[in-house]
Design a protein around this motif. Sequence first.
Motif, short mmCIF file in Angstrom:
data_model
loop_
_atom_site.label_atom_id
_atom_site.label_comp_id
_atom_site.label_asym_id
_atom_site.label_seq_id
_atom_site.Cartn_x
_atom_site.Cartn_y
_atom_site.Cartn_z
N UNK A 131 25.99 36.99 40.54
CA UNK A 131 25.94 37.58 39.20
C UNK A 131 27.26 38.30 38.90
N UNK A 132 27.46 38.62 37.62
CA UNK A 132 28.67 39.36 37.24
C UNK A 132 28.66 40.73 37.88
N UNK A 154 28.78 46.04 42.66
CA UNK A 154 27.76 45.17 43.26
C UNK A 154 27.71 43.84 42.52
N UNK A 155 27.42 42.78 43.27
CA UNK A 155 27.14 41.46 42.72
C UNK A 155 25.97 40.88 43.52
N UNK A 156 25.04 40.23 42.84
CA UNK A 156 23.76 39.89 43.48
C UNK A 156 23.50 38.38 43.46
N UNK A 157 22.52 38.00 44.40
CA UNK A 157 21.91 36.66 44.43
C UNK A 157 22.95 35.56 44.53
N UNK A 212 44.81 55.07 34.07
CA UNK A 212 44.67 53.81 34.80
C UNK A 212 43.28 53.21 34.58
N UNK A 213 43.22 51.88 34.56
CA UNK A 213 41.95 51.17 34.39
C UNK A 213 41.56 50.51 35.72
N UNK A 214 40.37 50.89 36.19
CA UNK A 214 39.87 50.35 37.45
C UNK A 214 38.77 49.33 37.14
N UNK A 215 38.72 48.25 37.95
CA UNK A 215 37.69 47.22 37.79
C UNK A 215 37.47 46.57 39.15
N UNK A 216 36.35 45.83 39.27
CA UNK A 216 36.11 45.06 40.48
C UNK A 216 35.89 43.61 40.10
N UNK A 217 36.33 42.71 40.98
CA UNK A 217 36.23 41.27 40.74
C UNK A 217 35.48 40.62 41.89
N UNK A 218 34.83 39.49 41.59
CA UNK A 218 34.05 38.75 42.58
C UNK A 218 34.75 37.43 42.87
N UNK A 219 34.93 37.14 44.14
CA UNK A 219 35.46 35.86 44.58
C UNK A 219 34.36 35.09 45.28
N UNK A 220 34.18 33.81 44.88
CA UNK A 220 33.11 33.00 45.47
C UNK A 220 33.53 31.54 45.43
N UNK A 221 33.20 30.80 46.46
CA UNK A 221 33.66 29.42 46.57
C UNK A 221 33.07 28.52 45.49
N UNK A 224 34.74 28.63 39.53
CA UNK A 224 36.05 28.11 39.14
C UNK A 224 37.05 29.24 38.99
N UNK A 225 36.58 30.40 38.57
CA UNK A 225 37.45 31.58 38.41
C UNK A 225 36.65 32.82 38.78
N UNK A 226 37.37 33.93 38.99
CA UNK A 226 36.72 35.17 39.41
C UNK A 226 35.97 35.81 38.24
N UNK A 227 34.89 36.52 38.61
CA UNK A 227 34.18 37.35 37.64
C UNK A 227 34.72 38.77 37.78
N UNK A 228 34.99 39.43 36.63
CA UNK A 228 35.58 40.77 36.63
C UNK A 228 34.68 41.70 35.83
N UNK A 229 34.48 42.90 36.35
CA UNK A 229 33.67 43.89 35.65
C UNK A 229 34.44 44.49 34.48
N UNK A 230 33.72 45.20 33.65
CA UNK A 230 34.37 45.94 32.57
C UNK A 230 35.21 47.07 33.19
N UNK A 231 36.44 47.30 32.68
CA UNK A 231 37.29 48.35 33.27
C UNK A 231 36.75 49.74 32.95
N UNK A 232 37.04 50.66 33.85
CA UNK A 232 36.63 52.05 33.66
C UNK A 232 37.84 52.94 33.91
N UNK A 233 37.84 54.09 33.26
CA UNK A 233 38.87 55.11 33.50
C UNK A 233 38.21 56.38 33.99
N UNK A 234 39.02 57.24 34.57
CA UNK A 234 38.47 58.44 35.16
C UNK A 234 39.28 59.66 34.75
N UNK A 235 38.60 60.77 34.66
CA UNK A 235 39.25 62.05 34.41
C UNK A 235 39.81 62.56 35.73
N UNK A 236 41.11 62.79 35.72
CA UNK A 236 41.77 63.25 36.94
C UNK A 236 42.28 64.66 36.70
#
Length: 563
Positions: A131-132, A154-157, A212-221, A224-236
């Motif tokens: 999943x995304x 997290x990415x599931x199933x 800065x914009x942080x995101x996570x991506x999923x790699x899977x065989x 065809x291409x990676x799935x990327x989460x929506x970017x998030x920013x943080x208060x520093x």
Amino acid sequence: MRLTVFSVSALLVVSLLERVSGLQTIVGKYGETVEVPCNKGNAKAEDIFITKWKYTKADSSTGDLLVKSGGQNAIASSDVDYLGRVNLTKDLSLRIAQAKLSDQKIFTCMVVIGTDIFEYPVQVKIEKAPSAPTITNQATKMEMGKLTTLGECSTKDANPAANIIWLKNNIPLVADEKVIKLTTDVQTDKTTGLLSTFSKLEYAAVKEDLNAKFACAVQHKSLASDLVSAPVTFVINYPTEKVSLQVISADPIKEGDNVTLKCKADGNPPPSSYSFHIKGKKVKIENSDMYTLTSVTRASTGEYKCSLVDNDTIANSANITVMYLDINMTRGKIVKHLDESFEATSTVNAAGVPQVSWSKNNAKLNAPPKFDKLKYSDSGVYECVVSMAGIVRKASFELIVQGAPVINKLTKRRSNDGNFKVLSCEAEGSPKPTVQWSINGTNATETPYVEGRITHRITIIPTVNLTVNCTVYNDLGQASKSLDVSTLFEEVTMDKREDSSDQTRVAVGVVIGVILAAVAIGLIYWIYMKRTRQGTWKTGEKEDGTLEESKKLEENQSQKAEV
């Protein structure tokens, strides 16, 4: 003879001379139909006596799926895992519907051709796209330089398990266990066997990570291409290291303007209060970062500073220059006398170099007014305009040139119809002169009073010869002139005499002209005849004709000459 599944198995156990081909692997999609070929699809159905599909269990034992003899229909086993999910194609391939992870095993196609028995094992693998990815448990704020859990991705199933990578501004983060720490966990669904991947990012933020914009991506065989989460920013959060002071105002700053000082700090969160240093005085402003100077003056020019409330060493300053412009000049009415000298002067006090212009009665002058000898025409309203840096100052005065009146001209003339006498008195002076005649007249007119001059006219019918006085006066003096005026009858008689005398002079001139013309003609004729006679004589020649004829000819010529 119809063979049962069990009889075929017994036959195989006793007489099978196994010929096993190389292992083939196919990949199926989870939940879709998987087709497993028999002998890579090379087996011909018409040559095969018996076809049987079986699979290898986890304990290495085998399980039967279905068997087909010659042209008969395939007979499925009672295996509950595949009940209603398997069938054969025309080319004897095994078709498995609604693929599950439990279908990942070796399926073997066994065929009997003549007296030979062949087996073709195929390895089946089932893949499931994940999943995304989503980010949860993200931090609300982060302390600069402190390792803090930024969030969990997290990415599931999926099958096989997906791989998660973290990105900062689209650049992968690599764990170093000091600034970046990654913790990964894979969990299996008890029902489906599908795998879910979880990754936790611990991160030590720096000041530059504020936007800065942080995101996570999923790699899977299977993707065809990676799935990327929506970017998030943080208060520093980080402490203030420096402040800046901004001056908010129109440019340039002029006397009377309002000037706002804005203090800005680089800390996060920024301070809520600041100290403003105004001309040596420290002013604390709470819950605001601005301080306003109202109606500044030239005395407001100088250095201003802002700082943190609890630390005056973290400060910044700015200089303010207030532009000003003053003009000092005599104003109102300036009274001068005719032929006096006069020079207009003005004193300008400015913060820079101003531009100065002069005008008289709204007409531009090339230089400031300066006169060696004043004339009435020099009277008027003079204005001085001084400008600099958007500031404009104006000052004006009215110059009045005064003098006792004088009469420049006193004249008389007959009206166009000859029935009246028109008397004109042209005067000059200031204030405006009053004109007074020694005789009453009609149709009195007066020209506009311009540049100290005025002309007054009256109409009279003189019945006797008389002397008329014109008197002009103002507060400074008076002047008078007289004029002899004759009756209209006498002027008509004089005009006629003048006309008769003129006619006599014309007649005499005509007679004299005629006489002079006759003399000129006779003289010309005499010269001509004389030249003619001289031209008939020739030296050494004898005259033609008699002596009497010659004398007659001379007499005739003489008479013509006298005429």
